[in-house]
Structures are given as C-alpha cells and as structure tokens.
Design an enzyme around this catalytic site. Structure first.
Site, mmCIF file in Angstrom:
data_model
loop_
_atom_site.group_PDB
_atom_site.id
_atom_site.type_symbol
_atom_site.label_atom_id
_atom_site.label_comp_id
_atom_site.label_asym_id
_atom_site.label_seq_id
_atom_site.Cartn_x
_atom_site.Cartn_y
_atom_site.Cartn_z
ATOM 1 N N HIS A 21 0.814 -1.207 0.000
ATOM 2 C CA HIS A 21 0.000 0.000 0.000
ATOM 3 C C HIS A 21 0.854 1.266 0.000
ATOM 4 C CE1 HIS A 21 -3.885 1.975 0.705
ATOM 5 N NE2 HIS A 21 -3.195 2.851 1.410
ATOM 6 N N TYR A 58 4.373 0.255 -3.003
ATOM 7 C CA TYR A 58 4.161 -0.231 -4.375
ATOM 8 C C TYR A 58 5.275 -1.182 -4.799
ATOM 9 C CZ TYR A 58 0.676 3.430 -4.626
ATOM 10 O OH TYR A 58 -0.415 4.219 -4.383
ATOM 11 N N SER A 64 -8.490 3.672 -3.025
ATOM 12 C CA SER A 64 -9.386 2.577 -2.639
ATOM 13 C C SER A 64 -9.505 2.461 -1.129
ATOM 14 C CB SER A 64 -8.832 1.264 -3.186
ATOM 15 O OG SER A 64 -7.596 0.980 -2.571
ATOM 16 N N HIS A 65 -10.624 1.985 -0.685
ATOM 17 C CA HIS A 65 -10.782 1.583 0.721
ATOM 18 C C HIS A 65 -11.558 0.274 0.729
ATOM 19 C CE1 HIS A 65 -10.341 3.840 4.762
ATOM 20 N NE2 HIS A 65 -9.190 3.523 4.249
ATOM 21 N N ASP A 94 -5.976 6.532 -11.882
ATOM 22 C CA ASP A 94 -6.431 5.153 -11.995
ATOM 23 C C ASP A 94 -6.326 4.443 -10.663
ATOM 24 O OD1 ASP A 94 -3.463 5.302 -12.349
ATOM 25 O OD2 ASP A 94 -3.740 3.143 -12.149
ATOM 26 N N ASN A 133 -3.794 4.736 -7.444
ATOM 27 C CA ASN A 133 -3.732 3.892 -6.269
ATOM 28 C C ASN A 133 -3.724 2.440 -6.720
ATOM 29 O OD1 ASN A 133 -5.918 2.549 -3.978
ATOM 30 N ND2 ASN A 133 -4.032 3.499 -3.288
#
Ligand SMILES: Nc1ncnc2c1ncn2[C@@H]1O[C@H](COP(=O)(O)OP(=O)(O)O)[C@@H](O)[C@H]1O
Ligand SMILES: [Mg+2]
Lengths: 235, 767, 96, 96
Positions: B48, B51, B94-95, B509, B547
């Site tokens: 996270h 990367y 994102s979550h 993205d 992300n």
C-alpha cells in the site's frame, strides 16, 4: 442591501448564499462567524445550510447556542428579516425562532433531488414576488427535513398563513407521492407569526442561475429584497 | 505499558516481511531493528505504501504533458494547469478491505482520506466521485454491504460539504465478500498556492493538528496489503476507524487559512500508516530529518505504546511543518476553528527520523531509505489458462434472438445497467452551487468560480472554467482480455467526456487486482497496465496519480481485474455542455461509428451484458478497442458539439445500441418522481447481414448516438464522414415509444414501461 | 482528554466522579420513522410478536461532582440542550 | 402506532406483552465524534466538570412473549442487526 450570512463550524452552503447575493443579484453580503456577538450593519440575516457541528446530537441543537444567535434573536425581535435554509431552518427551530422541529426523513435516507413547491402564502417578505399558482422547482438535500409540530401549532400555522411552501407534484397538487420526507401537510417552509423570520428545507441558492438549470430560487431572494426596499431593482 | 515483544521469525512474518526483506532492513540500519522500528518498516514497505510489486509496472504510464505542474508520485496528488493561473488536483483511492469489514465507516473514511490528500496540496476540494463493485444483489450480505457503503459515502461527503457528482456501480459475483470502494476527489487552486509535503528548514517546528490518536486502524496499510481472509478481517474489526467529516471540514478550512499566511513550510496528511508515513515522507522529500516526541502527541486511549501511536490510522489528522517564529499564527487559526493541535518536534539536518517517547529514543531510522528504498519486485507473469478458452468461444451455440422485446427489458433492469439513482439521490450532488450536469448523464460537469479556490470569492475574478468528470471500467471485458479491456476503459472514459463536450486532460487510476504472487493474476495486472498506458497516451491524458489495491479476493478466487479509470476534461464554453437525453420532438437521430465492428467474429457480443444476462455466460473475446478510431470519433464529436450542431450525445456501452437508445429517451428526472420521456423511431433494416442480437445488444466500441435538429442532420452526417467517422441518420425523436425496425421486423416498447424497470430496479432490490 | 482508568487520584483529591445517563425518547405523538423501520425490519427477519419499536438516544456523561449537583446541572442541560421538548422526552439516571 | 395503554386485553388473551430496552453504545476504544462534540458544547455552554460524553442509541421494543423467549430472541437480533458489533456494544434490559 447588505446581508449577513452566518457561518457556523460545519456550515457548507454559506459561500453559495454569498455567491447568489453578490454575484447573481448584485448586492453585498458578508460571512459572519458564529463567535461574533453582533450582526453589524446587515439589513437581513441568512442562516445557511450545511451540517453545523456535524449535526451531532440533533440538527441545529448546538449551533443555536453560538454567541451570534443572541444577536440574531435581538435582530428578529426588532422585526429584522431572517431566512434559514435547510440546516438554517433546523437551527431556527431549535432556537425557538420558528415553531416545530425537523426530524429524520421517513425514508431514513438523505435525499438530494429537485422538488416542486407550491407557495401557500404569496403575501410575505419571502414570497411576494412569486406569481400566484406558480409551481417552483428547487432542489432539496437533507436527511432531516421531516417537519413536525403538535396539532395546536399546526392550527396556528394554518390560521395565520405561516405556511410558506408545500411539496406538491408538477401540477401543483398536494400528494403524498410529492412529499420527499414525510413532513406534516407536506410543509417545506414556514414563517413565525410576525412573518419576519422564515425557514425552508429546499435550497433556493442552488436554483438561482440558469447555468445550474433552474432559477426559480431567485424569486425568493427577490421577494426578500423587495420586502427590505420596494424601490430596489436587482441586477 | 506492556514491554515490546522480542523479534522472532514469526513476528517478522506477521508483519508481512520476508527474511530477505528483514536482512535488508538490518543492512540499511546496521543493526537489528527494535519492535517499533519493525512496525515502521512493515507499514512503509507494505504494498500500500511502497508499491513494491507494481512500481516497475507503473513506470509505463505516461505522466507528462504541458499541463502537469506536479506529476504522479511526487506528492499526495498530481496537479494540472487549467489556464488563467488556475490548477486542479485530483486523485482516486481505494478503501476496499476496510469497507468489507465495516461498510459504513470503511467507505466514509475512504472519502475522508482522499479529500485530505487534495487539501494537503493546498487545493479546495470541490467535488467527489466514486466507483463501486459488489456481489449480486440477491444476496442479503451483499445488500448490507451496498447499503452501508453508499450511506457511508453519503454521510462523509454530505456532511463535509463536497458534492458527489458522478460514479459507477457494478454487481458481479466475483466481488462477493470483497467489495471495491474507490473514492475520488478533485480540488482547485492557484498556481502559487501549491503546497508541498516536504519537511523544509532545519529547526522548523513540527505540528500535529486534529483529534487525538487512538488505537483505530492499527496497521491498516499492512491489512490492505494481504489477502482478505476471515482472520485478517477479524483482526481489523478490533480497530475500525471512525470518520468525523465535521472535524475534517474544520481541519480543511483551518489548513487552507493557514496556508494562505505563508507560515507553512510543509504539510502532509496522516493517511495510511499515519504518523509514521507522514514524518518519514516529509523528511525524505525535504532531504532533512525529523525528530518528534510521542509524549506530546494527543492520545485518546490510555497506555498506548510507541508502536501503536506511530501505526495508528486515526482519521482527520495533519502534520504541519511551520516556519520558525510563526508558531503563533498556527495556534491562533487552529484555536479559531476549535481544533486540537500540538507541537511535537522539529526538522533536523541528520536525515534521520528520530522518534522519542518522553525523551527516550524509540526509533531512529534513515528517513529517505525508509521512504524510497523499499524493495522492488519483478513478479512472475503467466497467461491464465482461461484466456485460451475465451478465445475459442463462438456464437454458434446461441441462436439469434427473434424477439428482442423481453431482452431489452431484462437488460435495462439488470442492476449493473439500471439507473443508479438509488445511490446518487443519497449524495448531495449540488452543494457549492456549481454542478451543471448532475449524475445520470455520461459525465458530470461542474464550473469553477471565484469561491472554488482557497481564499477566493472576495472580489477578485477569473473566467469561469468548466470541468467534466467520468469514471469507468467494464471489468468483465478486462477479465476476458486485460489488454483490450483496459484500453477500452480509458476509451470509454474519454468518450463519455466527449459526449459531454469536454477534452480530456488527465487521468487517475485505481488498480484493483488479486494477489500479485499468483503469476496468472500478475499477468492480468501487467497486461492491463499496458493497455491503460496506451490509452492514456492516445488521449493525451497523462496519469497524474492513482492507487494500487492488490490482494482483492474471496475464498472462491480473485475479483475480476478492475482498473478503475477516472478522467477529467475541460469544456471550453458553457454552450458546449451536452447531456445524453433527447431534447426535442422531430430531431434527427444519428449514429456515429459503425453499427457493428465487422472484424469481430463475435460481432460485439463477447463479454457483453447480453451474454451474461440472457445466456448466463461470462465468456468470449471482448470487442477490440482501436484507439485511433476512438480518438477520431472523440475529436469529431467534439467538433460537432462546438459548432453547436449537437443537442444530445450518448455513447454505447453495456447493453449496446438498444440500451443506449433507450437511455436517451429517458430524460433527467425533471423533479421528484417526475420523469420526462421522448420516444424514438429508428430504422436499421439495411443491416441485413448482422445478427439481430448483435445489432441491438452487441458492444462494439466507438459508437455514439447523437441527436440534432432535422435541418442539421445532413450537415452533421457529411461533416462526420469528412472527418473519417462512419455516420448515418438512423431515425427521428418523438412519440412515447421506442421503435426499432430491423430486417427481422418491427419492435416497439413503451418508454414509460422501460423507464420504470430501469429507474426502480435497484431501489426495488434494496426495499 | 479521555480519562485514564488508573488515575483514580481524582476521586481521592476530594472530588467525586459520577456516571450519569440521559435517555432520550421520541414523544408518543411524534412519528418515529427510525422505530417504524426497525420494527418492519425485525418482522421481515422473522422476529415475530413485535408490537412497537421506538428509537431514542442514550447519552452517558461522566462528570465531577456529587449526586445532587450533577442532577441539578444535568437536568438543566437536558432541558435546554440534550433533549428537544417539542419532540422528545428524557429521563435522567445517576449511578447509585 | 403507539400502543393504547388501556388495551390490556392483549394480555388477557393469554399472551404476555413486555417492554425490552436495548442500550447501544460506541465501544470504549472506538472514536465517538458525536460524544466528543457534545462534550465540547457542554463545556462551552458553561457546564463544567464534564470528563467524558458518549452518545449511543436507545431502542425500546414492545413485544409478545415471556421473559426468556424475548430475551433470547432480542439478543439474537441485537447481535446481528440492532447493534453494529464492529463499533458498538449493547446491553439488553427487560422490564421486571
Ligand atoms: N456511485 C455513483 N455515484 C454517483 N453517480 C453515479 C454512481 N453510479 C452511477 N452514477 C451516475 O449514473 C450515470 C450512469 O452511470 P454508468 O451506467 O456507469 O454510465 P456510463 O455507462 O455512461 O459510464 C452516470 O451519470 C454516473 O455518474
Ligand atoms: Mg456513457
């Protein structure tokens, strides 16, 4: 004219009201921080929408204790014009400046959509420029707009012509289908007995420019301007 | 306070670190890390934050254009120039895993996190969008997640006062148990208002602002970097982060006010990995060191260990590096907004991130190495076996539909195609009084006016700007062909912008994929990135940030690979803003693009909604996406719109031509429960050699249905052809039916009936 | 700042720390959309025999002071702030 | 519909009618922004000595059945529906 637009922590339609008053209507308007104790040289007060204090506990329940609200009460007592929109309406009810309360929508969901409004009384400082029988199209955006008051209060509202706006369908009929939140008598906006303080759940400031697809909301601000000074023309 | 455990191989594994990664840590710091330091490394080196499995792939994205002021990866979010000294900053994030565990708070804090990223850049957040994926609505657990996620997004965005203007929602079995929640925010600022997340100026004090730190979201970054399992979810359940949009609104106002004073040397939100990530990243960017004392950090729970304080992901917190001597301004502004603050340390010249607790050093690590020298992996990729099967799929087994009547109804009612009003009516999409095109058309349009910039609205003025936004990804197509499907996702986004009258200027993205250690899943990711990169190049819409969310799977396997694409465009003049709905009786209906892609054996039916809904098949090669064709189409459409010839434009996507045509017949709701309809009479009887189901429901790329006045029709068709875009007048607007004549007969539907199915489908499923 | 459960010296410093509870319920004549929804949901989930559901609020206040002072204080704030008399009733309960 | 207090024939028809109360509170370790905001508001209004405020929900259920059945039933629904176990605790109280 010069408008004070109150700004509580969590207000979020404050700037929108200033924009319409200044840029669209060509008047002056200033943001008034909730910790201020005076409304300055304002000719009228707008209590804008948003989530003052996060709407925690009850909508409007904390904001009404802000120092500025004492000044607003004094101003109103002297006949000054005060308009509460959405969260502003909720705050004015909590503050006792308007009767009744706004509870949770019967759908339990937040609702953001355009509604149709009938003007129940055209002879008020907030509606005088709206032609009779005109059905307004203005958006709502709230989770707690379900107007409630006891029977006696409702009776007084009706007898005194304090009901300003009611949710109707496109043809102007008062149906349950047209009621977005379960309000008593489809009530969308009311005034106090004296007629100088009003509150409404729909957002006229979001419907005051044709680039945003609707300008019916302008009529409400123009009514107020007319009430403040019948000789004025707007931009 | 309990003593720190000694570090054992088990503890290292629990922290998601491999033996070689641990060796590397020892090499970097020249000794064994203590427990707190191990925790720091584990979150900083999680997928996270670092990367590590995708960094090499992401290098393929185009990231430059003359508009790029802050590029991808430099800061919390990229920034693009939009002219007149104005700029926009936007990003998607994102979550997913937090939302799987606790849908309401998980999605709410997802929105909160992305908004923070934007105002950290010095921009005023002015709109939000989101992209959601769930299992099928027939499952009650899915409905619970869906309901929770939507109300969580609504709660946070509405209360914060940001309009949520667009989004997408799909339902597919592959997301069962692992929903996707991708939240996007966009902000506006002047060029000279760009703030940096760098700890500049040795001796400058470091401030912590926002609510006290609790044990919530402990090591959320690490949680997001492993498969979602019952155990990992259970672990996370004990540490749910609760969002406070009210606090964040105050925090944003205070930060923007403070930034305008010039007293800020650097600013960084505490997102994933909280205090840890923000201190070491600011130091790394500043080329400095930072020293903080945890005893000064406001704490909500008694007896928190340094490990817990550093790794907590309590929400709505910011780290601010203040110009020395100007501390009073910070205090004055934060007191005005009744926000807690604390001075917790200072910038040093050592390059080290030194963390003390009551004066005692609990961590002492090289900041730059921690932030930038995470391991990088080239994962193994292998073409999955199903791809072969997909390639062999033919239509032979399926008889052509004689009667499309029911098929269109079923498609419109299918939740992935049906109207998403049940969702967006819960979002305030009009606050800030800028939304020109509300949710429901191809892309949203907002205007940027004086009060959209920080400190704006007090007299100074600039020409209003119009921003269009869309988010798209047909993940079934990506699953069936990650490369073509991903190109198509970018193309669809660009097409949606073009339909609205906008030119794309940038992309963000969100790569939602499965476990990268699985070579077949990594192959999906690699192929997808290749497609996305080509797409972004084609539309000159560089990636400004994004992300990566890997490890999205449930016990049955990975989700469909879902590279969500959000694209932002500019509309030149307000007269160019176009919506998808037919406007006037008697207008001509024109199709831009070919009815069916003749080079496609499956005639556009591969991976189509039609195959899924009517034949229960998720199979077949999806239609290929030719980027040159798409680009020409977009430019042509835009030219027609700018010449004032186009009254409505809507692209064909899921459900194909018939669905798009039906959607053009349903107007935007005029008001509550008050739809307006305009029918259409269309003649396709010339297309004799195309299967009827493919003609109506095939999903060939590059097609847009437009309407224009009858008098302009010939001109429009000629101009389009001149530009190299196949185009033909196919019918006329009017009546209250949708009529399609094909070589197989005449088909007609009552618009009111179709609208009812389409509009109420999700609401009925959720009732 | 959250209370440290070990910091009991507050009490020893001669002050009392009490937990008061304010239970706020919608008045009988006020529509309670939340209660209605919960009731329907319970029925749909197969929880039979439910005659009525009302949903209210529960506010727990930890404060310094003795029983009587707290009671007087909190009643005042419950009256004017915690509950809205137009639509809500409340009950105040003190520990012990 | 509020229950008519005089309609006691329900009980006489051989069934029992009980009032159960479910008190739902945010878990101790979970942030309670509402409680925090109310606490600050109380302080600003001059209500001194407040150490902590937590705001929860109060659900009153009137249902048919005897003590034990109701208890079992409601615990089940409190677990899976009334309270959100991720962030809330609940207590169930039955009359008598
Ligand atoms: N989660 C959401 N939030 C807000 N708007 C949404 C959401 N989902 C869909 N919409 C809106 O509904 C409309 C249709 O969405 P979609 O079917 O995905 O469109 P398209 O196929 O053109 O990309 C769009 O205007 C979109 O912005
Ligand atoms: Mg589209």
């Amino acid at each position: 004219m010069n408008f004070a637009v109150l700004q509580f922590p969590g207000s979020n339609c404050d700037q929108d009201c200033v924009h319409v008053l200044r840029t669209v209507l060509g008047h002056s308007a200033f943001l008034l921080w909730h910790k201020e104790k005076s409304i300055g040289d304002a000719d009228a007060v707008l209590v804008p929408g948003g989530f003052s204090y996060g709407d925690y506990l009850r909508t409007g329940s904390i904001a009404r204790f802000s120092p500025v609200m004492n000044a607003v009460k004094e101003f109103a007592a002297q006949g000054g014009h005060v308009l509460g929109i959405c969260n502003g309406f909720q705050i004015l009810c909590e503050a006792g400046l308007l009767p009744g309360a706004l509870i949770r929508n019967r759908s339990l969901q937040f609702r953001c959509e355009h509604v149709y409004l009938k003007v129940a009384n055209n002879d008020t400082p907030f509606t005088n420029q709206i032609p009779e029988d005109r059905v307004l199209r203005i958006p709502i955006a709230h989770g707690e707009g379900n107007y409630f008051c006891d029977e006696k209060t409702l009776e007084t509202l009706e007898t005194n012509g304090q009901i300003l706006f009611q949710y109707v369908d496109r043809d102007g009929d008062l149906t349950d289908h047209a009621n977005p939140n379960g309000s008593l008598k489809n009530i969308a906006g009311i005034s106090n007995v004296e007629g100088n303080v009003a509150g409404m759940m729909p957002h006229p400031e979001r419907a005051s420019e044709l680039v945003l697809n609707e300008d019916d909301g302008r009529l409400i601000f123009e009514s107020l301007l007319y009430a403040l000074n019948p000789g004025l023309t707007t931009a | 306070m309990p003593a720190d455990p000694t570090i054992t191989p088990e503890i290292i594994t629990e922290h998601g670190l491999t033996t070689s990664e641990y060796d590397r840590i020892k090499e970097i710091i020249g000794r064994d890390p203590n427990f707190t330091e191990l925790g720091i490394f584990s979150v900083m080196w999680s997928e996270h934050c670092s990367y590590k499995n995708t960094r090499l792939l992401l290098k393929n994205f185009p990231v430059k254009s003359p508009r790029v002021l802050v590029g991808a990866g430099e800061e919390n979010a990229g920034i693009l120039d939009i002219g007149d000294n104005l700029a926009i900053s936007f990003k998607i994030e994102s979550h997913n895993h937090p939302s799987a565990v606790e849908p309401f708070q998980g999605s709410a804090t997802g929105v909160g996190g992305i908004i923070r990223d934007i105002f950290t850049m010095g921009a005023r957040p002015v709109c939000a969008i989101n992209s959601l994926r769930f299992g099928e609505l027939s499952n009650s657990e899915v409905r619970r997640l869906f309901r929770g996620v939507v109300s969580g997004i609504a709660h946070y965005g509405n209360c914060f006062g940001i309009p949520t203007v667009a989004g997408e929602v799909y339902f597919d079995k592959s997301y069962e148990g692992n929903p996707l929640v991708n939240a996007f925010a966009l902000g506006v600022l002047r060029h000279d208002q760009i703030a940096r997340g760098a700890a500049k100026g040795v001796g400058n004090p470091v401030f912590y602002v926002g609510p006290a730190t609790g044990r919530d979201g402990l090591a959320g970054a690490a949680f997001a970097s492993q498969d979602l399992t019952e155990e990992s979810a259970e672990q996370q359940r004990g540490a749910v982060q609760v969002g406070d949009p009210f606090m964040e609104k105050l925090c944003m106002e205070a930060c923007l006010e403070l930034l305008s004073t010039g007293a800020v040397a650097g600013i960084q939100d505490m997102g994933a990995a909280g205090l840890t990530c923000s201190t070491c990243e600011t130091a790394a960017r500043g080329g400095t060191g930072v020293e903080i004392d945890l005893a000064k950090v406001p704490q909500r729970s008694p007896g928190m260990t340094p490990y817990e304080i550093l790794l907590s992901e309590s929400q709505e917190r910011m780290l601010i590096i203040v110009e020395k001597g100007r501390e009073e301004e910070v205090k004055r502004i934060f007191d005005k907004w009744d926000l807690p603050w604390a001075e917790i340390g200072s910038v040093t010249d050592t390059g080290q991130m030194v963390v003390k607790n009551h004066g005692e050093v609990v961590a002492d690590l090289p900041a730059a190495k921690l932030a930038d020298e995470a391991p990088v992996y080239q994962r193994e990729a292998k073409e999955p076996s199903y791809i072969n099967e997909v390639g062999n799929f033919t239509l032979d087994a399926f008889e052509d539909q004689g009667d499309p009547q029911e098929t269109l109804e079923k498609l419109l009612e299918w939740p992935s195609v049906a109207s998403k009003n049940w969702v967006y009516r819960q979002y305030d999409h009009m606050v800030r009084a800028n939304t020109m095109v509300n949710p429901g058309s191809d892309a949203a349009v907002i205007r940027i006016k004086a009060d959209s910039v920080p400190g704006g609205g007090t007299g100074e003025d600039f020409p209003e700007k119009l921003i269009a936004l869309a988010v798209d990804c047909n993940a079934v197509h990506v699953y069936l062909d990650p490369y073509e499907g991903s190109k198509a996702a970018v193309a669809e986004c660009a097409r949606n912008l073009a339909c609205t009258g906008a030119v794309p200027i940038g992309t963000t993205d969100n790569l939602n994929f499965g476990n990268p250690h699985n070579p077949e899943l990594f192959w999906q990711l690699r192929e997808s990135v290749r497609g996305l990169a080509e797409g972004c190049v084609a539309f000159n819409a560089p990636v400004t940030g994004g992300n990566v969310s890997l490890y999205n799977q449930n016990p049955d396997g990975a989700i469909d690979p879902t590279p969500t694409i959000a694209m932002v465009g500019l509309v030149d003049q307000k007269e160019h803003v176009t919506t998808q709905w037919f406007k006037d009786e008697g207008d001509a209906i024109i199709l831009l693009g070919d009815l069916v892609d003749s080079s496609d054996d499956l005639e556009g039916l591969g991976g189509s909604a039609y195959l899924q809904v009517i034949h229960g098949q998720k199979n077949g090669s999806p239609p290929a996406c030719d980027l040159t064709t798409e680009r020409t189409l977009g430019a042509t459409l835009l030219g027609l719109i700018q010449s004032g010839l186009v009254k409505s434009a809507h692209d064909c996507a899921e459900g194909g031509f018939a669905v798009a045509l039906a959607e053009s017949c349903f107007s935007e709701l005029h008001g509550r429960n008050t739809p307006c309809f305009l029918g259409a009479d269309v003649n396709l009887s010339d297309s004799v050699d195309i299967r009827l189901d493919a003609l109506l429901f095939g999903e060939s790329r590059g097609r847009v249905i437009i309407s224009c006045s009858d008098l302009d029709a010939v001109k429009v068709v000629e101009r389009a052809k001149l530009m190299g875009v196949p185009s033909q007048r196919i019918g006329t607007v009017g009546g209250d039916q949708l009529k399609i004549k094909s070589s197989r007969g005449e088909h007609a539907w009552e618009i009111a009936v179709l609208h009812d199915l389409w509009w109420n489908s999700i609401g009925n499923a959720m009732a | 700042m959250p209370l440290d459960p070990w910091a009991l010296n507050d009490v020893f410093q001669g002050e009392l720390l009490m937990k008061a509870k304010v239970i706020i319920t919608p008045k009988a004549e006020v529509l309670d959309p939340q209660g209605k929804t919960v009731q329907t949901a319970l029925e749909q989930m197969g929880c039979t025999g439910v005659r009525e559901v009302r949903v209210g609020k529960y506010v727990e206040v930890e404060m310094d002071g003795d029983h009587d002072t707290i009671k007087t204080k909190l009643s005042e704030y419950a009256d004017k702030f915690l509950a809205n008399p137009n639509i809500e009733d409340y009950r105040l309960k003190l520990e012990d």
